[in-house]
Scaffold this active site. Sequence first.
Site, PDB file in Angstrom:
ATOM      1  N   ARG A 140     -11.259   0.042  18.197  1.00 18.11           N
ATOM      2  CA  ARG A 140      -9.866  -0.383  18.273  1.00 18.11           C
ATOM      3  C   ARG A 140      -9.751  -1.911  18.289  1.00 18.11           C
ATOM      4  O   ARG A 140      -8.862  -2.499  17.702  1.00 18.11           O
ATOM      5  CB  ARG A 140      -9.259   0.199  19.553  1.00 18.11           C
ATOM      6  N   GLY A 143       0.837  -1.209   0.000  1.00 18.50           N
ATOM      7  CA  GLY A 143       0.000   0.000   0.000  1.00 18.50           C
ATOM      8  C   GLY A 143       0.866   1.251   0.000  1.00 18.50           C
ATOM      9  O   GLY A 143       1.890   1.309  -0.689  1.00 18.50           O
ATOM     10  N   GLY A 192       4.302   0.423   1.648  1.00 15.27           N
ATOM     11  CA  GLY A 192       4.989  -0.577   0.814  1.00 15.27           C
ATOM     12  C   GLY A 192       5.430  -0.003  -0.523  1.00 15.27           C
ATOM     13  O   GLY A 192       6.556  -0.226  -0.976  1.00 15.27           O
ATOM     14  N   ARG A 209      -7.927   1.872  10.470  1.00 18.70           N
ATOM     15  CA  ARG A 209      -9.247   1.930  11.088  1.00 18.70           C
ATOM     16  C   ARG A 209     -10.235   2.679  10.182  1.00 18.70           C
ATOM     17  O   ARG A 209      -9.932   3.725   9.648  1.00 18.70           O
ATOM     18  CB  ARG A 209      -9.161   2.624  12.441  1.00 18.70           C
ATOM     19  N   ASN A 239      -6.192  -7.107  12.163  1.00 17.32           N
ATOM     20  CA  ASN A 239      -4.744  -7.075  11.906  1.00 17.32           C
ATOM     21  C   ASN A 239      -4.025  -8.273  12.523  1.00 17.32           C
ATOM     22  O   ASN A 239      -3.015  -8.725  11.986  1.00 17.32           O
ATOM     23  CB  ASN A 239      -4.148  -5.741  12.355  1.00 17.32           C
ATOM     24  N   ASP A 279       1.151  -8.769  -1.936  1.00 23.64           N
ATOM     25  CA  ASP A 279      -0.107  -8.275  -1.338  1.00 23.64           C
ATOM     26  C   ASP A 279      -1.182  -9.333  -1.587  1.00 23.64           C
ATOM     27  O   ASP A 279      -0.893 -10.426  -2.112  1.00 23.64           O
ATOM     28  CB  ASP A 279      -0.466  -6.903  -1.937  1.00 23.64           C
ATOM     29  N   HIS A 292       4.698   2.663  20.819  1.00 23.15           N
ATOM     30  CA  HIS A 292       4.422   3.551  19.698  1.00 23.15           C
ATOM     31  C   HIS A 292       3.004   4.090  19.864  1.00 23.15           C
ATOM     32  O   HIS A 292       2.074   3.642  19.248  1.00 23.15           O
ATOM     33  CB  HIS A 292       4.555   2.764  18.395  1.00 23.15           C
TER      34      HIS A 292
END
Length: 311
Positions: free
Chosen positions: A91, A12, A15, A85, A98, A34, A178
């Site tokens: 979340r 994406g 990438g 998202r 994921n 992908d 992070h």
Amino acid sequence: MKRPKIALIGGGNVGGTLALLIANQKLGDICILDIPDVENIMKGKALDVMQLRPHVGSDVNLMGTSDYEDLKNTDVAIITAGIARKPGMDREDLLNINIGIITEVANNLKQVAPNAFVIVLSNPLDAIVYSFYKISGFPKNQVVGMAGALDSGRFRTFVSMETGFSVEDIQCLVLGGHGDTMVPITRLSSVAGVPLEEVIPKDRIDEIVKRVRFAGGEIVKLYGTGSAYFAPAQCAIEMAEAYLMDKKRVIPCASLCEGEFGINGYFIGVPTVIGSGGVERILEFKLTTDEQAALDKTLEVIKKTVAETGV
Ligand code: APR
């Protein structure tokens, strides 16, 4: 000397940018993998970048695929596979999707490229890199997450914007997860060795630190449809290059701690030595009481997300 092979898993925004930058830097041959739905787009991106090479004198080869067999003999795999998202998704929904994706990636990659050095970028980073490590069974020195390099680079950027000094002479260190609870170590940040606190007034440093914490969100808000991709891609390349060139760079990365900084069994942002051995060691140092407390706080957030993954 044979050119290294670099697999980009997820082609994406990050990438695609990785493909462009790696070809420009002539770092290695590139395979963009992908999902089958977008295989043609990956082939298109690969061909497009192939045609850029005459203009930069690069001879690296690129291909697009959805078949893991094409990833055989990969030296470095950079994982950005995942979804962002979407409206109406909480979340937890995002995490579940994921985790499903990283499970598929881990199970496939271990079959075809068990010796690859793996750099994970997919979010939520600290939990996804942990899951990749657990599911793949790769040794800990082969798995690392890209986050601290970006957060520290953002800190350096904002200090440069504030002072006008070159980014090259600004050193900043950000530890921890992070996310909003990341731990910028202002005490050890400097302009050419001069402590930051002697260069910028305290209230301005506080403002900069706040901006660093929310720098990812600032870009998400501006883009409206996605998250940052230029700087994240460059940071991943910095890490790949440290491995391929055996540079022994010391880069803040999400690495598996086994006692360092009082942390056991979790991936978290710490100064990491990257060379031909992958993650060769974590450069531990003594934190102040406040810094340790801030790191403990960010660890709690990571532990909670990791628990939610069910991995
Ligand atoms: N296998 C391979 N690729 C996949 C899979 C899968 N199972 N599932 C999704 N992808 C691909 C998507 O098809 C898409 O091309 O991952 C790509 C993700 O690209 P983008 O949506 O453009 O996201 P990007 O901006 O590149 O960010 C990727 O990196 O920095 C992090 O937070 C960011 O988690 C995000 C990731």
